[in-house]
Design an enzyme around this catalytic site. Structure first.
Site, PDB file in Angstrom:
ATOM      1  N   HIS A 101       0.863  -1.182   0.000  1.00  9.51           N
ATOM      2  CA  HIS A 101       0.000   0.000   0.000  1.00  9.51           C
ATOM      3  C   HIS A 101       0.898   1.229   0.000  1.00  9.51           C
ATOM      4  CE1 HIS A 101      -3.857   2.142   1.346  1.00  9.51           C
ATOM      5  NE2 HIS A 101      -2.924   3.081   1.355  1.00  9.51           N
ATOM      6  N   HIS A 117       1.704   5.231  -2.356  1.00 11.49           N
ATOM      7  CA  HIS A 117       1.159   6.278  -3.235  1.00 11.49           C
ATOM      8  C   HIS A 117       2.326   6.890  -4.005  1.00 11.49           C
ATOM      9  CE1 HIS A 117      -2.990   6.448  -1.536  1.00 11.49           C
ATOM     10  NE2 HIS A 117      -2.375   5.978  -0.466  1.00 11.49           N
ATOM     11  N   LYS A 123       1.972  10.472  -5.458  1.00 11.74           N
ATOM     12  CA  LYS A 123       2.015  11.627  -4.563  1.00 11.74           C
ATOM     13  C   LYS A 123       3.410  11.898  -4.011  1.00 11.74           C
ATOM     14  CE  LYS A 123      -2.690  11.385  -2.585  1.00 11.74           C
ATOM     15  NZ  LYS A 123      -3.196  10.117  -3.109  1.00 11.74           N
ATOM     16  N   HIS A 159      -9.635   2.178   0.521  1.00 12.48           N
ATOM     17  CA  HIS A 159      -9.286   3.006   1.674  1.00 12.48           C
ATOM     18  C   HIS A 159     -10.559   3.098   2.536  1.00 12.48           C
ATOM     19  CE1 HIS A 159      -5.788   4.156  -0.633  1.00 12.48           C
ATOM     20  NE2 HIS A 159      -5.385   4.998   0.301  1.00 12.48           N
ATOM     21  N   GLU A 184     -10.802   5.963   7.506  1.00 16.06           N
ATOM     22  CA  GLU A 184      -9.574   6.635   7.964  1.00 16.06           C
ATOM     23  C   GLU A 184      -9.984   7.864   8.779  1.00 16.06           C
ATOM     24  OE1 GLU A 184      -5.230   7.986   6.126  1.00 16.06           O
ATOM     25  OE2 GLU A 184      -6.849   7.367   4.779  1.00 16.06           O
ATOM     26  N   ASP A 192       2.592   3.260   2.909  1.00 15.95           N
ATOM     27  CA  ASP A 192       1.636   4.324   2.633  1.00 15.95           C
ATOM     28  C   ASP A 192       2.342   5.507   1.985  1.00 15.95           C
ATOM     29  OD1 ASP A 192      -0.886   5.352   2.425  1.00 15.95           O
ATOM     30  OD2 ASP A 192      -1.222   5.641   4.543  1.00 15.95           O
ATOM     31  N   ASN A 193       2.131   6.715   2.461  1.00 12.17           N
ATOM     32  CA  ASN A 193       2.626   7.915   1.776  1.00 12.17           C
ATOM     33  C   ASN A 193       4.083   8.205   2.111  1.00 12.17           C
ATOM     34  OD1 ASN A 193      -0.403   8.126   2.306  1.00 12.17           O
ATOM     35  ND2 ASN A 193      -0.104   9.630   0.697  1.00 12.17           N
TER      36      ASN A 193
END
Length: 422
Positions: free
Chosen positions: A66, A68, A71, A216, A219, A316-317
């Site tokens: 997972h 991104h 981004k 998602h 959250e 994640d990010n």
């Protein structure tokens, strides 16, 4: 003691400690010898150079399920103004409109992949913001990047749209783009009167195209939000037979205990896979100016594993408004998840959460250290879990195809030309 340099050619690595599950059975770490030749792990090779690894811990290369990548690294030009979830949404919207050309997305994705490769990751699933017209841009770039990285990092992509987008005419076009790129259908769920219609339309689109699903979910620290139960029940009711992943699930941590555990029972019956993102969730959740956070947002991973729900952890990010830090490093994820989720003092073998579980959820090749497996390893200068998690393992060895790779990380200055702000 520093780790030895691994020479090219056949080599026998003695006195290693590896996850027992990667040898086919058991839990915890076990001592073993691994012999590498012709890019594979083999039984034995005559004349192989023998190296005493001093009890160092070795893993198969990791799966980060997972992320991104689209981004990544936009923080310098569009930071989160207050560290909140709403601040992140606004900053990304502004950045997307101003900057997300094919060239911009490709350059930042490549930078993140170089980091992940140097840290020892072999497979990544990334979410791609896919509201039109960005879907055509990002899904045009992704197959090119995937092809360029073939043999180094296996890549999958998931479309990321809000659930109300599922009821628009544009959603079918996005789903076709996803199917054409062998992707995964995904969306963010929010509570509302139209949620069931959105879920039914979403799953119908996935069924028509033979696509797996990745959501998602919840959250938020609002204990009344529980779209997870709706997703799981819809999977059961429809008999949806493709893999379904649900990520975040923060509201479970503050929900009434009876409702939360009942929801997990439904998730278990639906056969869903869970991915927890504790670093990003701790960054965003329960953030208020000049107030210490009380609730940290990590989902109920212990209760899930007790019900047989496969749990994974992921990055994640990375250096974007949703998470200002991170470097696509699964050892960092492993270390922080252990601390945040109290994974120590557990009868569960949590190495599955970085290796077997994410590979199974995404359909990547199962990790193994048995003969015949690729000679792809991450070797750490640590002999026990406490040594492993006490330091960042910046001196780790990464072996791909039987050869030790150069682990030099890309310089952030390489992205400076993209960071000009209006």
């Amino acid at each position: 003691m520093p780790l030895p340099t691994i020479p090219d050619g056949p080599v026998q690595l003695d006195n290693l400690r590896v996850p027992a599950a990667c040898l086919g059975a058991g839990q915890g770490l076990v001592e073993t010898t691994l012999t590498l030749a012709d890019g594979q792990i083999v039984d034995a090779v005559e004349g192989a150079a023998r190296i005493d690894m001093g009890g160092a811990i070795a893993f198969p290369t990791f799966v980060d399920m997972h992320t991104h990548l689209d981004k990544g690294h936009i923080w310098p030009r569009n930071p989160n103004p207050d560290g909140s979830f709403e601040g992140a949404l606004g900053a990304v919207r502004c950045d997307t409109a101003a900057h997300w050309s094919a060239e911009d997305v490709r350059a930042r994705m490549e930078f993140s992949l170089r980091c992940a490769y140097a840290h020892g990751t072999r497979a990544i699933r990334t979410h791609l913001d896919s509201h039109a017209p960005q879907d055509a841009i990002s899904w045009g770039v992704f197959p090119e990047v995937r092809a360029a990285w073939a043999g180094k990092i296996d890549l999958q992509a998931v479309c990321l749209v809000a659930c109300d987008y599922a009821l628009t005419d544009e959603f079918a076009t996005t789903a076709d783009l996803v199917a054409g790129a062998d992707g995964v259908l995904g969306m963010v769920t929010y509570p509302g009167d139209n949620l069931q219609a959105q879920l039914d339309t979403f799953f119908a689109a996935a069924e028509a195209r033979g696509l797996a699903a990745d959501f998602h979910v919840d959250e938020t620290m609002d204990p009344t939000v529980n779209t997870l139960r709706d997703i799981a029940q819809t999977v059961i009711d429809r008999g949806f037979d493709q893999p379904v992943v649900v990520g975040h699930l923060c509201s479970l941590s503050v929900m009434d205990e009876t409702e939360a555990l009942h929801t997990l029972d439904v998730v278990a019956r639906g056969g869903l896979h869970v991915v927890s993102l504790p670093m990003c969730n701790m960054y965003l959740q329960d953030r208020h100016a000049a107030r210490t956070p009380r609730n940290r947002g990590i989902t109920l991973v212990h209760e899930m594993t007790a019900r047989g729900i496969p749990v994974s952890f992921a990055s994640d990010n990375t250096r974007d408004p949703f998470y200002a830090y991170g470097d696509m490093d699964m050892l960092e994820v492993m270390r922080e998840a252990t601390r945040i989720g109290h994974l120590d003092h557990s009868v569960v073998d949590w190495t599955h959460a970085y290796l077997q579980n994410p590979a199974a959820a995404c359909g990547f090749a199962a990790p193994s250290l048995r003969p015949g497996a690729p000679a792809d390893l991450v070797i750490c200068n640590a002999r026990s879990w406490t040594e492993l998690f006490a330091r960042p393992q910046s001196d780790r060895i990464v072996i791909r195809g039987g050869q030790q790779i150069d682990r030099t990380l890309p310089d952030y200055a390489e992205l400076d030309h993209l960071m000009e702000t209006a």
